[in-house]
Design an enzyme around this catalytic site. Structure first.
Site, PDB file in Angstrom:
ATOM      1  CE  LYS A 129      83.617  24.645  51.156  1.00 33.86           C
ATOM      2  NZ  LYS A 129      83.240  23.550  50.290  1.00 33.86           N
ATOM      3  CB  SER A 154      86.932  21.735  46.448  1.00 33.33           C
ATOM      4  OG  SER A 154      86.992  20.351  46.192  1.00 33.33           O
ATOM      5  CG  HIS A 204      85.500  26.196  46.667  1.00 32.72           C
ATOM      6  ND1 HIS A 204      86.052  26.393  47.914  1.00 32.72           N
ATOM      7  CD2 HIS A 204      85.221  24.877  46.589  1.00 32.72           C
ATOM      8  CE1 HIS A 204      86.114  25.241  48.546  1.00 32.72           C
ATOM      9  NE2 HIS A 204      85.611  24.301  47.765  1.00 32.72           N
TER      10      HIS A 204
HETATM   11  C1  PLP Z   1      82.767  22.229  50.552  1.00 30.47           C
HETATM   12  C2  PLP Z   1      82.121  21.676  49.366  1.00 30.47           C
HETATM   13  C3  PLP Z   1      80.892  21.025  49.465  1.00 30.47           C
HETATM   14  C4  PLP Z   1      80.245  20.731  50.770  1.00 30.47           C
HETATM   15  O1  PLP Z   1      79.642  21.863  51.269  1.00 30.47           O
HETATM   16  P1  PLP Z   1      79.290  21.931  52.828  1.00 30.47           P
HETATM   17  O2  PLP Z   1      78.307  23.034  52.906  1.00 30.47           O
HETATM   18  O3  PLP Z   1      80.570  22.192  53.532  1.00 30.47           O
HETATM   19  O4  PLP Z   1      78.712  20.595  53.190  1.00 30.47           O
HETATM   20  C5  PLP Z   1      80.280  20.606  48.303  1.00 30.47           C
HETATM   21  N1  PLP Z   1      80.860  20.798  47.115  1.00 30.47           N
HETATM   22  C6  PLP Z   1      82.056  21.399  46.986  1.00 30.47           C
HETATM   23  C7  PLP Z   1      82.633  21.579  45.635  1.00 30.47           C
HETATM   24  C8  PLP Z   1      82.727  21.846  48.110  1.00 30.47           C
HETATM   25  O5  PLP Z   1      83.923  22.411  47.999  1.00 30.47           O
END
Ligand code: PLP
Length: 393
Positions: free
Chosen positions: A244, A184, A212
């Site tokens: 996302k 991320s 992602h």
């Molecule tokens: C954003 C993210 C999360 C958290 O996801 P949410 O749905 O925003 O709680 C978990 N793991 C990774 C790798 C992320 O980038």
């Protein structure tokens, strides 16, 4: 009489001072308008290079429409945990559609990716077990490992031999290998084929968090696991988020029917939280339909990524190796990262400065994210502003 609250106030003030001194104080920005490419802050339009809305779906009218219809039919809120009365038709349909899309047997919807990771790790490992994680794994994976009570071993980023050494130390119970699919804060992809091979050879279970990747990369947008030619057999626990590329919120765990049943029973952050809003599930179904139907958003996104990387190379900006929409420019010092972010704001661009503890000490960075909604001219303007700021430093 005021003893306790004075104590708290002093303690909070000291904590705030130390954050300030370390250059890691954070504050929220209130945006008047927000989109994948353009936001408005204090009445000023800014080009948004900080969002995870990679395909521009968060503000897509079809999603808004689906959410309205979902809310009218099923309500704004789910009203309870999924195990009580919170599990509704849009949830069930979305789970089935996500499973079919990913080629996994079952999918379990969770309130967020953070909840999903905590539920999966605490349900799958405990005292006596070992969780081996890449050092750059998302905070929710670290927290899930800690909460599980398993022994947490971390290996240097993407260092397969170091992972193998950790596995060779053995475990009294079972071992879970855990990695982000696309990292991320670095944007690169984990060495998934090597992780799968090691997990098979050492009898360890592999969990990949592709928050992602799913929707963005791989064949048909099925993510980095599919891109590596892997599936449920090699990666029996796959996590994705709806926050996302899907432009909504919520998340999911994909795996076998037995895995899903186990987490439904044992995943405390699944059990003891209100189920995702059915209206959001309805919107996410629409997002999935667009992700499946339209390759053009992904193609456009990857054109913008290539354009940005070529332009950065021409201007001598040193980016990390990443083919994802996450394009970090590491500057090292936290204050310098904040200064650069402020300067870009002057140029009308919103680019987040990411500092420790989100990233390792000494690797503060600008985390530039691209969207299919960015126009080439906007990306070009970002490149020009970045070189101007760097030269001015
Ligand atoms: C954003 C993210 C999360 C958290 O996801 P949410 O749905 O925003 O709680 C978990 N793991 C990774 C790798 C992320 O980038």
């Amino acid at each position: 009489m005021t003893g306790n609250s004075t104590g708290l106030a002093d303690w909070l003030a000291a904590a705030a001072r130390s954050r300030q001194q370390a250059g890691i104080a954070r504050a929220r920005r209130l945006l008047e308008q927000s989109g994948p490419a353009l936001v408005s802050l204090d009445g000023r339009p800014l080009v948004n290079f900080s969002s995870n809305d990679y395909l521009g779906l968060a503000s897509h009218p079809a999603l808004a429409e689906a959410m309205c219809r979902g809310a009218r039919a099923f309500g704004a809120g789910s009203g309870a945990s999924a195990l009580v009365t919170g599990y509704r038709e849009p949830h069930a349909r979305l789970e089935a559609e996500l499973a079919a899309f990913l080629g996994y047997e079952r999918v379990l919807l969770c309130a967020s990716g953070y909840h999903a990771n905590l539920a999966a790790l605490t349900a799958l490992a405990g005292r006596g077990d070992v969780i081996v994680q890449d050092r750059l794994c998302h905070a929710s994976l670290i927290d899930g490992a800690r909460l599980s009570g398993a022994e947490l071993r971390r290996y240097p980023h993407a260092d397969v031999p170091a992972l193998e050494q950790q596995l060779a130390r053995g475990s009294r119970g079972h071992t879970l290998i855990v990695s982000d699919g696309v990292f991320s804060m670095a944007g690169d992809v984990a060495p998934l084929a090597a992780l799968a091979e090691l997990s098979a050879r050492h009898g360890a279970w592999l969990l990949v968090d592709d928050a992602h990747g799913i929707g963005v990369s791989g064949p048909g947008g099925r993510g980095s696991v599919a891109a590596a030619g892997l599936g449920q057999a090699e990666v029996p626990v796959l996590i994705g988020t709806l926050g996302k590329a899907f432009g909504c919120n919520g998340a999911f765990i994909a795996g076998s029917a037995e895995l899903v049943e186990h987490i439904v029973n044992e995943g405390r952050t699944y059990l003891f939280t209100t189920a995702l809003s059915p209206a959001v599930a309805a919107a996410a179904r629409q997002a999935l339909a667009l992700i499946r139907a339209d390759d053009w958003r992904r193609e456009l996104l990857h054109e913008r990524i290539a354009f940005f990387r070529e332009g950065a190379a021409e201007r001598g900006l040193s980016l990390l190796h990443s083919e994802s929409p996450i394009q970090p420019l590491v500057v090292g010092d936290s204050e310098r990262a904040v200064t650069l972010s402020d300067q870009l704001l002057e140029h009308g661009m919103l680019v987040a400065a990411i500092r420790p503890p989100t990233v390792p000490a000494g690797s503060a960075r600008l985390r530039i994210t691209l969207s299919s909604e960015h126009e080439e001219a906007q990306v070009d303007a970002l490149l020009a502003a970045l070189s101007a700021c760097q030269e001015g430093a």
